[in-house]
Design an enzyme around this catalytic site. Structure first.
Site, mmCIF file in Angstrom:
data_model
loop_
_atom_site.group_PDB
_atom_site.id
_atom_site.type_symbol
_atom_site.label_atom_id
_atom_site.label_comp_id
_atom_site.label_asym_id
_atom_site.label_seq_id
_atom_site.Cartn_x
_atom_site.Cartn_y
_atom_site.Cartn_z
ATOM 1 N N GLU A 190 0.879 -1.165 0.000
ATOM 2 C CA GLU A 190 0.000 0.000 0.000
ATOM 3 C C GLU A 190 0.914 1.210 0.000
ATOM 4 O OE1 GLU A 190 -1.718 3.114 1.308
ATOM 5 O OE2 GLU A 190 -2.260 2.027 3.134
ATOM 6 N N CYS A 237 -1.629 8.748 3.729
ATOM 7 C CA CYS A 237 -1.558 8.462 2.305
ATOM 8 C C CYS A 237 -2.905 8.722 1.643
ATOM 9 C CB CYS A 237 -1.112 7.025 2.070
ATOM 10 S SG CYS A 237 -2.169 5.872 2.879
HETATM 11 C C1 UN1 Z 1 -1.652 5.589 5.313
HETATM 12 O O1 UN1 Z 1 -1.750 6.783 5.579
HETATM 13 O O2 UN1 Z 1 -0.525 5.053 5.183
HETATM 14 O O3 UN1 Z 1 -8.133 6.149 5.500
HETATM 15 C C2 UN1 Z 1 -2.820 4.710 5.116
HETATM 16 C C3 UN1 Z 1 -7.182 6.624 6.116
HETATM 17 C C4 UN1 Z 1 -6.124 5.709 6.637
HETATM 18 C C5 UN1 Z 1 -4.896 5.838 5.780
HETATM 19 C C6 UN1 Z 1 -3.866 4.850 6.144
HETATM 20 N N1 UN1 Z 1 -6.602 4.348 6.673
HETATM 21 O O4 UN1 Z 1 -7.068 7.825 6.292
#
Ligand code: UN1
Length: 506
Positions: A265, A299
């Site tokens: 991811e 992210c």
């Molecule tokens: C990350 O920032 O690495 O939906 C992923 C969201 C979080 C993001 C996680 N689950 O804001």
């Protein structure tokens, strides 16, 4: 405005409920006050954690290899119970973990509360999914006289490499999934957040994960690379930058021996599209949350806002007005909404981007951060062209591009061509427009008329494709199977004695 349908305004703004499992409601002042006092009493100085050597890393893989034998034979229901015990322990020690997240994170109180809850949710969700998927296997209907079963089982040693921006939730989430699927794990947390990782691993061991089945290896990217390159590793799960995911892929591809899968991811240049029918107050609230909450260090965060030109001035003015009100400062102060960015290096990178944008773009908001600490204040820059932003900028910086009513398709082409496909926001009251955008863009998580962060485990499975990762989505039904091997067992049940009971109790 006459060409847009007149629709009633909502009475209140919509704010998704973040409190999806037991715990403090963020609106409950008294409970929050009690939690804040409890956090203060549990606070301790952060211990110093030393990095592993490459020899330590190799030894951890060897230990995990022996740990796999016992753990993979532990019934799925028992593995699930261990994760549920870990969830209970996390819940009980919430204040302690919040203190760690505030100090090492360094994260705001709201973000810490949400993060501990997310870690708990991951343990419970994967436990429940594991009971469902890893129990007796799936009976496959077929000819009489034989039984056919599709079973899932652990792959072996999984290396889990996690980021500093969710040092508890993503760290625990990866480990919980890999363990539930019957693997042993070597976890390599981000070098910026070793103490939280250390505390989480101790808690998992206390909950009943055998030491050999979960090994912690502290260190930087070079240690992570050594783990990935090890010949006895059977799977890798990674959250972090697109560049690092590519490097892992190259290492895995170059290895002799078995083909090793990567679950990744990564980042995004996440866009939100706001057309002329969108509700301005709702847009302002959602843009500020999506772009600036967690200091933009998610992210999922909004980076690139496309606004239809006939409403752009008003929208930008409202967004800048709300962003100006955000309280930036010490994350230990419960009133703080934006804390510092992770470290001096991150701040220097963001400051350099701000300096470039100040020269190349139109400035709508140029906040001034507190001087002491790694603070970056919210910024809003208007670009002539989306191409001026070619890589993910991991901080509280919003870029805006105007588009003409006739330019929707061009804009969708621009977003698609970026190659990133993690999150997307849409604000519109025209169903056809919304449907057209969703249809055209194969983006992992699409949020319509709401903010675009804070995916809820088990409700909004999270993750993207292309430059944003390989899938499967964390917190979704397809995650656990990717950590597992599939085994088809076909048995002649007509033989003397039959063997139908052979697979029970798995
Ligand atoms: C990350 O920032 O690495 O939906 C992923 C969201 C979080 C993001 C996680 N689950 O804001």
């Amino acid at each position: 405005q006459a060409r847009h349908p007149r629709l009633p305004l909502p009475r209140d703004l919509y704010r998704p409920q973040r409190e999806n499992s037991r715990g403090i409601e963020l609106g409950d002042r008294a409970a929050l006050q009690r939690l804040v006092s409890e956090i203060a009493t549990t606070r301790q100085a952060l211990p110093k954690i030393t990095s592993a050597t490459p020899e330590n890393a190799a030894a951890a893989v060897a230990t995990a290899r022996t740990g796999f034998v016992e753990w993979s034979r532990t019934p799925a229901a028992t593995r699930a119970s261990v994760l549920e015990r870990a969830a209970d322990l996390l819940d009980r020690r919430r204040a302690r973990f919040i203190a760690l997240l505030q100090d090492e994170g360094p994260k705001t109180l709201d973000d810490c509360i949400s993060e501990v809850r997310e870690a708990i949710d991951y343990c419970r969700y994967y436990a429940a999914e594991g009971r469902r998927l890893f129990g007796d296997g799936m009976a496959m209907p077929g000819p009489t006289g034989e039984s056919n079963t599709l079973r899932l089982r652990g792959r072996g040693v999984v290396v889990a490499i996690s980021p500093w921006n969710f040092p508890l939730a993503i760290f625990v989430g990866q480990i919980a999934a890999a363990l539930m699927a019957g693997n042993s794990v070597v976890a390599k947390p981000a070098e910026q957040t070793p103490v939280i990782a250390d505390a989480a691993v101790r808690l998992l061991h206390e909950a009943g994960v055998p030491h050999a089945a979960l090994q912690l290896v502290q260190g930087d990217g070079a240690i992570g690379a050594a783990l990935v390159a090890h010949r006895d590793v059977s799977g890798v799960v990674f959250t972090g930058s697109t560049e690092a995911a590519r490097a892992i892929n190259r290492t895995l591809a170059a290895k002799d021996g078995p083909i090793v899968p990567l679950i990744a991811e990564t980042g995004g240049i996440n866009a939100m599209i706001v057309d002329a029918t969108a509700l301005p107050e709702q847009v302002a609230d959602d843009v500020v949350t999506s772009a600036f909450r967690s200091a933009g260090q998610r992210c999922s965060a909004l980076r690139l806002l496309f606004v239809q030109d006939d409403v752009a001035d008003r929208m930008i003015e409202m967004i800048a007005g709300s962003a100006r009100e955000l309280r930036i400062g010490d994350p230990r102060d419960p009133a703080t909404q934006i804390g510092p960015v992770i470290d001096a290096e991150a701040k220097a990178k963001l400051d350099a981007h701000i300096a470039r944008m100040t020269r190349e773009a139109r400035v709508h908001l140029a906040g001034t951060p507190p001087v002491d600490g790694n603070y970056v204040a919210p910024q809003i820059f208007e670009l002539r062209d989306a191409a001026q932003l070619s890589e993910e900028v991991f901080g509280p910086i919003l870029h805006v591009v105007r588009y003409p009513a006739s330019g929707l398709d061009d804009m969708l082409g621009t977003i698609a061509r970026s190659g990133y496909a993690l999150t997307l926001g849409i604000h519109s009251r025209i169903d056809d427009t919304i449907a057209r955008i969703i249809d055209r863009l194969a983006i992992g998580n699409v949020y319509v008329n709401r903010n675009m962060i804070g995916a809820v485990v088990g409700v909004q499975p999270f993750g993207g494709s292309g430059l944003s990762g390989t899938g499967p989505k964390a917190g979704g039904p397809h995650y656990l199977p990717r950590f597992a091997l599939e085994q088809t067992v076909s048995i002649n049940t007509a033989a003397a004695g039959g063997n139908a009971a052979l697979l029970s109790g798995g």
